[in-house]
Motif scaffolding. Structure first.
Motif, mmCIF file in Angstrom:
data_model
loop_
_atom_site.group_PDB
_atom_site.id
_atom_site.type_symbol
_atom_site.label_atom_id
_atom_site.label_comp_id
_atom_site.label_asym_id
_atom_site.label_seq_id
_atom_site.Cartn_x
_atom_site.Cartn_y
_atom_site.Cartn_z
ATOM 1 N N SER A 37 0.801 -1.207 -0.121
ATOM 2 C CA SER A 37 0.061 -0.074 -0.232
ATOM 3 C C SER A 37 0.906 1.159 0.043
ATOM 4 O O SER A 37 0.755 2.132 0.556
ATOM 5 C CB SER A 37 -0.853 -0.071 1.220
ATOM 6 N N GLN A 43 -3.142 2.985 5.150
ATOM 7 C CA GLN A 43 -4.253 2.635 4.179
ATOM 8 C C GLN A 43 -4.562 3.661 3.356
ATOM 9 O O GLN A 43 -4.693 4.887 3.577
ATOM 10 C CB GLN A 43 -5.481 2.110 4.729
ATOM 11 N N THR A 46 -10.764 6.365 2.124
ATOM 12 C CA THR A 46 -12.241 5.649 1.648
ATOM 13 C C THR A 46 -13.135 6.565 1.717
ATOM 14 O O THR A 46 -13.229 7.469 2.579
ATOM 15 C CB THR A 46 -12.543 4.392 2.274
ATOM 16 N N GLY A 74 -9.107 8.105 6.326
ATOM 17 C CA GLY A 74 -7.808 7.798 6.132
ATOM 18 C C GLY A 74 -6.762 8.843 7.061
ATOM 19 O O GLY A 74 -7.151 9.737 7.388
ATOM 20 N N ALA A 118 -0.573 6.247 0.164
ATOM 21 C CA ALA A 118 -1.194 4.860 -0.342
ATOM 22 C C ALA A 118 -2.109 4.927 -1.375
ATOM 23 O O ALA A 118 -2.550 3.638 -1.895
ATOM 24 C CB ALA A 118 -1.831 4.224 0.854
#
Length: 141
Positions: A37, A43, A46, A74, A118
Motif C-alpha cells: 500500500s 491505508q 475511503t 484515512g 497509499a
C-alpha cells in the motif's frame, strides 16, 4: 576426534553467521512497514459518506457544503475539488471544508478527491444553480 569436531565447527560458523544475518535483515525490513500500500503501512482513503445534491441561486454567494474529513477516512489526507462547469459553479477547499460559489444558471457535477501516500478516493455530487427572480417579477410564473 576433538580436532576434527573443532574444524567442523569452525568451517560451519561463517555459513551460520551469514544465515543469521540474512534472517535479521528480513525481520528488520518487515518491521519497517513496507507493504503493497505504498510502503508506509498506511491505508488509502475511503469514502465514508456521500455529499447530497445542492440547489443554489447564482446570487447566493459562497456556500460551505461539507467537511471533507467527515466524507473521507484515512491518514494524512490532502483534498482536491473540481467542477465540471466552472462557469456555472466553482469549487474550492478552505482547509478541509468544501465550498461552492455559484456563478450562472445551469447544472454541474462537483468532484472531491482525498489522497495520501497509499492512494486516493473520489466522490461527486450535482449542483443545480438557478437564476434569481427578476425584480418585480411575479413569483411562481
Amino acid at each position: 576426534m576433538i580436532d576434527f569436531a573443532v574444524q567442523r565447527i569452525r568451517s560451519f560458523l561463517p555459513r551460520a553467521g551469514a544465515v543469521l544475518l540474512g534472517l535479521a535483515v528480513a525481520v528488520s525490513l518487515s518491521a519497517c512497514g513496507d507493504d503493497s500500500s505504498g510502503g508506509s503501512g498506511m491505508q488509502g482513503p475511503t469514502v465514508e459518506q456521500s455529499i447530497s445534491s445542492q440547489s443554489v441561486t447564482s446570487d447566493q454567494g459562497t456556500v460551505d457544503v461539507a467537511d471533507l474529513n467527515n466524507v473521507f477516512s484515512g491518514e494524512n489526507l490532502s483534498f482536491q475539488v473540481s467542477s465540471s462547469a466552472s462557469d456555472v459553479v466553482s469549487a474550492s477547499t478552505d482547509g478541509s471544508t468544501l465550498t461552492i460559489d455559484p456563478q450562472n444558471g445551469g447544472s454541474a457535477a462537483v468532484s472531491a478527491t482525498a489522497s495520501n501516500d497509499a492512494g486516493s478516493a473520489q466522490t461527486s455530487f450535482d449542483v443545480e444553480v438557478t437564476l434569481p427572480d427578476a425584480p418585480g417579477a411575479p413569483n411562481g410564473q
